[in-house]
Design a protein around this motif. Structure first.
Motif, PDB file in Angstrom:
ATOM      1  N   ALA A  65      15.985 -75.117  12.403  1.00  0.00           N
ATOM      2  CA  ALA A  65      16.018 -76.503  11.945  1.00  0.00           C
ATOM      3  C   ALA A  65      17.315 -76.778  11.189  1.00  0.00           C
ATOM      4  N   ALA A  71      12.048 -73.136  13.202  1.00  0.00           N
ATOM      5  CA  ALA A  71      11.140 -74.092  13.830  1.00  0.00           C
ATOM      6  C   ALA A  71      10.258 -73.419  14.876  1.00  0.00           C
ATOM      7  N   TYR A 149       6.455 -78.628  13.703  1.00  0.00           N
ATOM      8  CA  TYR A 149       7.048 -79.001  14.986  1.00  0.00           C
ATOM      9  C   TYR A 149       6.080 -78.867  16.161  1.00  0.00           C
TER      10      TYR A 149
END
Length: 218
Positions: A65, A71, A149
């Motif tokens: 990220a 992520a 995410y």
């Protein structure tokens, strides 16, 4: 909270030896709840487990990220290839030292036993599949996406990146192990084929669950 708008800002990188801590943190985020005992034990158990897994990991892709956090990631191993994290990391010694620490804490022996049960079940499924004529050249060990995410298609993106890495090594097929505590239905579609299912033993932390093995061709 999903970061759909930020997905385009993620940076994809190949796994490096310096990313060991990211793998441990992700494993703890995903499976820390399984630890039997004090909450603080989970981080050590994640490190202990990853110290073994990473001895076989030969490829990996990470999504980073903009803030620098992880992520998502996918790591696996092509059998016979050289691990990303070499012998200088002293992973066997690290695992042995952590196991002693874990075994000395409340809930530690039970947690070690739980993971030993899972390992034996996975090996049983692997052996059974081999006896049925299916032999795999690689294994996907860990696929994870941060809760921030999820729902943005990153699992598929990471899986595709892992398959690309295996194809580059001329791998024709690969497998993975999961269980009914996971989102196993993700694998009940192409390109996956169910290879086996083994009920977990009736012990604390495992009652009612089952180990699963899936395979895929490339």
């Amino acid at each position: 909270m999903k970061q759909t708008a930020a997905v385009g800002a993620l940076t994809e990188i190949a796994l490096r030896s310096s990313d060991y801590g990211r793998i441990v943190d992700a494993f703890h985020a995903q499976w820390g709840w399984e630890t039997l005992g004090a909450p603080g034990l989970g981080a050590k158990v994640a490190d202990w487990y990853c110290a073994k897994m990473m001895q076989s990991v030969t490829f990996g892709r990470l999504l980073i990220a903009p803030t620098g956090g992880t992520a998502g990631l996918a790591v696996g191993g092509v059998f016979g290839d050289r691990p990303v994290i070499g012998g200088d990391a002293h992973l066997p010694e690290r695992r042995a030292a952590l196991e002693k620490e874990i075994a000395a804490q409340k809930g530690g022996p039970e947690t070690i036993a739980l993971y030993d049960h899972i390992s034996r079940i996975n090996e049983h499924l692997r052996r059974q599949t081999r006896e049925n004529g299916r032999v795999f050249a690689a294994e996907l060990y860990f696929l994870w996406v941060s809760p921030d995410y999820r729902g943005c298609g990153l699992s598929r993106r990471l899986l595709n990146a892992a398959m690309k890495a295996m194809k580059a090594r001329r791998v024709k097929n690969f497998c993975l192990f999961t269980d009914t505590n996971c989102d196993w239905k993700f694998y009940m579609r192409d390109p996956w084929v169910a290879c086996g299912r083994q009920p977990w033993p009736d012990v604390p932390g495992m009652r009612g669950g089952a180990g699963l093995m899936f395979g895929a061709s490339l």
